[in-house]
Design an enzyme around this catalytic site. Sequence first.
Site, mmCIF file in Angstrom:
data_model
loop_
_atom_site.group_PDB
_atom_site.id
_atom_site.type_symbol
_atom_site.label_atom_id
_atom_site.label_comp_id
_atom_site.label_asym_id
_atom_site.label_seq_id
_atom_site.Cartn_x
_atom_site.Cartn_y
_atom_site.Cartn_z
ATOM 1 N N LYS A 176 0.571 -1.183 0.168
ATOM 2 C CA LYS A 176 0.554 0.357 -0.413
ATOM 3 C C LYS A 176 1.201 1.136 0.291
ATOM 4 O O LYS A 176 1.345 2.061 1.235
ATOM 5 C CB LYS A 176 -1.027 -0.718 1.048
ATOM 6 N N CYS A 284 14.109 10.752 5.587
ATOM 7 C CA CYS A 284 14.215 10.626 7.852
ATOM 8 C C CYS A 284 15.763 10.321 8.149
ATOM 9 O O CYS A 284 16.259 10.574 9.203
ATOM 10 C CB CYS A 284 13.654 8.862 7.441
ATOM 11 N N GLU A 386 9.507 16.893 14.409
ATOM 12 C CA GLU A 386 10.183 16.648 12.596
ATOM 13 C C GLU A 386 9.146 17.498 12.590
ATOM 14 O O GLU A 386 8.071 17.620 12.088
ATOM 15 C CB GLU A 386 10.327 15.120 12.589
HETATM 16 P P1 NAD Z 1 2.329 9.192 6.690
HETATM 17 O O1 NAD Z 1 2.652 8.865 8.459
HETATM 18 O O2 NAD Z 1 1.557 10.448 6.450
HETATM 19 O O3 NAD Z 1 1.766 7.870 5.894
HETATM 20 C C1 NAD Z 1 3.537 6.885 5.389
HETATM 21 C C2 NAD Z 1 1.309 5.642 5.760
HETATM 22 O O4 NAD Z 1 0.967 5.615 6.111
HETATM 23 C C3 NAD Z 1 1.645 6.058 4.029
HETATM 24 O O5 NAD Z 1 1.026 5.139 3.404
HETATM 25 C C4 NAD Z 1 -0.339 6.891 4.685
HETATM 26 O O6 NAD Z 1 -1.040 6.368 3.501
HETATM 27 C C5 NAD Z 1 -1.157 6.012 6.061
HETATM 28 N N1 NAD Z 1 -1.484 6.418 6.902
HETATM 29 C C6 NAD Z 1 -1.479 7.670 6.932
HETATM 30 N N2 NAD Z 1 -2.608 7.638 7.603
HETATM 31 C C7 NAD Z 1 -2.622 6.162 8.588
HETATM 32 C C8 NAD Z 1 -3.399 6.792 9.457
HETATM 33 N N3 NAD Z 1 -4.680 7.213 9.730
HETATM 34 N N4 NAD Z 1 -3.911 5.136 9.295
HETATM 35 C C9 NAD Z 1 -3.869 4.827 8.576
HETATM 36 N N5 NAD Z 1 -2.168 4.845 7.388
HETATM 37 C C10 NAD Z 1 -2.503 6.279 7.230
HETATM 38 O O7 NAD Z 1 3.601 9.759 6.573
HETATM 39 P P2 NAD Z 1 4.038 10.225 5.451
HETATM 40 O O8 NAD Z 1 3.780 12.057 5.234
HETATM 41 O O9 NAD Z 1 3.785 9.996 4.080
HETATM 42 O O10 NAD Z 1 5.570 10.143 5.600
HETATM 43 C C11 NAD Z 1 7.075 11.033 6.147
HETATM 44 C C12 NAD Z 1 7.169 9.846 7.539
HETATM 45 O O11 NAD Z 1 7.784 9.000 7.126
HETATM 46 C C13 NAD Z 1 8.179 10.867 8.034
HETATM 47 O O12 NAD Z 1 7.481 11.259 8.995
HETATM 48 C C14 NAD Z 1 9.790 10.502 8.052
HETATM 49 O O13 NAD Z 1 10.432 9.949 9.247
HETATM 50 C C15 NAD Z 1 8.782 9.179 7.582
HETATM 51 N N6 NAD Z 1 9.909 8.248 7.549
HETATM 52 C C16 NAD Z 1 10.709 7.108 8.001
HETATM 53 C C17 NAD Z 1 11.909 6.149 7.392
HETATM 54 C C18 NAD Z 1 12.151 5.664 8.700
HETATM 55 O O14 NAD Z 1 13.372 4.964 7.920
HETATM 56 N N7 NAD Z 1 12.222 5.477 9.992
HETATM 57 C C19 NAD Z 1 12.461 6.480 6.235
HETATM 58 C C20 NAD Z 1 11.504 7.160 5.842
HETATM 59 C C21 NAD Z 1 9.941 7.933 6.349
#
Ligand code: NAD
Length: 503
Positions: A176, A284, A386
């Site tokens: 997804k 990240c 962040e």
């Molecule tokens: P996000 O948490 O908004 O979304 C991530 C995923 O979760 C998406 O597929 C989204 O559709 C889903 N999602 C969003 N809201 C949801 C909900 N309420 N219930 C269930 N699923 C939901 O993150 P983003 O904005 O897409 O990405 C940025 C974040 O990802 C930053 O915090 C970054 O640090 C983190 N990140 C972490 C790493 C790591 O390895 N630690 C790597 C890349 C990105």
Amino acid sequence: MSNKEVIKHYINGAYVEGTSGRFGDIYDPAKGVVQRQVALASKKEVEGAIASAHEAFPAWAATPPGRRAQVMFRFRELIREHMQELAVLLSAEHGKTIEDATGSVTRGLEVVEFACGISQLLKGEYSANVAGGVDSWNMRQPLGVCAGITPFNFPAMVPMWMFPVSIACGNTFVLKPSEKDPSVALRLAELMTEAGLPDGVLNVVNGDKEAVDTLLTDERVQGISFVGSTMIGEYIYQTGTASGKRVQALCGAKNHMVVMPDADIAQVVDAIIGAAYGSAGERCMAVAVVVTIDDATADAVLEKLLPRVKALKVGPYTDSASEMGPLVSPEAQAKVKGYIDAGVKEGAELIYDGRKETVAGHEGGCFVGATIFDKVTKDMSIYTEEIFGPVLSIVRAESYEEAVTLINDHEYGNGTALFTRDGDCARDFTNRVQIGMVGINVPIPVPMAFHSFGGWKRSLFGDHAIHGPEGVRFYTRLKTVTSRWPSGIRSGAVFNFKAGGEH
Ligand code: NAD
């Protein structure tokens, strides 16, 4: 719904139209306008993808690991052939420069290369004669259907942290991707089919919370890999484990770079430019905070950094001269600008303000220019939270001990870096920081594919980091077999041998 192109799901080896009637907007970040839409899956549609993965599992799990690896070898070649196309697809929805996009696809490709040799890590251990006539051995077996939920910032690399490893281990997979930029993940799934992957082994459903909640609770799904923000990751971990699944959730970050007075300042500034502003800070592993331990070092860094930041060329990915692209959406742009407003209100010194950045011909684009705050303190929201944008905070600590305490007290523990020429200091830092990935004179210490990637504290929920050996442990279960065979030879029993020793 508008008359814009609608992105579909990829289930059982073919594109499938969405039937939920719900759609998400996908922006052209350089213009700030919606360019197409994506179908958001209903529970029923996700259940269809899970059913297809569930059906494909027994045959795929029974396929010898070497034959599974052959698919990965072909997939690797296809990615290389389609590199430019993949980078353009990615940049067009995410906004990052082609160079950044190509670099990130290449890091994903390295995980595919790791997956090509995974048979080596699936081998068991064997102990002969653990008791009289008894042998013991173990094997690693796939979990079943696994799911991956991925963020917008690395729409090709992060899915490739997951599905190649999971599939090479014998699992089937439902991905997804982020609903903000799903096209490149769909294209990767098509290339997997072209590489010879049987239908149903890799499925891609687009969607939001409804799709994710289905994956988290359906009893056919055995393992969940998540990468995204901490708030969502904690929910994923709690909900997934409560329904008995194995879950790894890699989350948010606030990475500190400590600059010691003996560091090479020219190298430090080069490192900051790439690590704080590359991919517009939407990483990240981005460096968000520079910590100095005396004022002279902070002043020296700023003196060299400021002209470099002023000269950074911000623009769309279609302009090959662009060094930094826009943020992913108007919402992300407003959020980052909101943090800059908050930093000013909270009393940090705004050295360079990216809020007014505009790009000729792209006035509506989601651009935020490179920003520097000095004299940031640990109670400010620009320090604790962040930002996920091109905003760098400089914290003037008074000692090395204070710098280490700052890092260890922060809620996140993804990455950190120390710049110094002092091996003793580097050794102490490496041992004491409560952080998953540490760089010594390396600003973004992302582990290679054959190591594993993962943070500590609230940057990772679960027991396993991702890809490399930890990925194999996550996507397999250990089974230990203890066996005894009655020995006809020693007991004198006959079995198939003729009495009297005639064979
Ligand atoms: P996000 O948490 O908004 O979304 C991530 C995923 O979760 C998406 O597929 C989204 O559709 C889903 N999602 C969003 N809201 C949801 C909900 N309420 N219930 C269930 N699923 C939901 O993150 P983003 O904005 O897409 O990405 C940025 C974040 O990802 C930053 O915090 C970054 O640090 C983190 N990140 C972490 C790493 C790591 O390895 N630690 C790597 C890349 C990105």
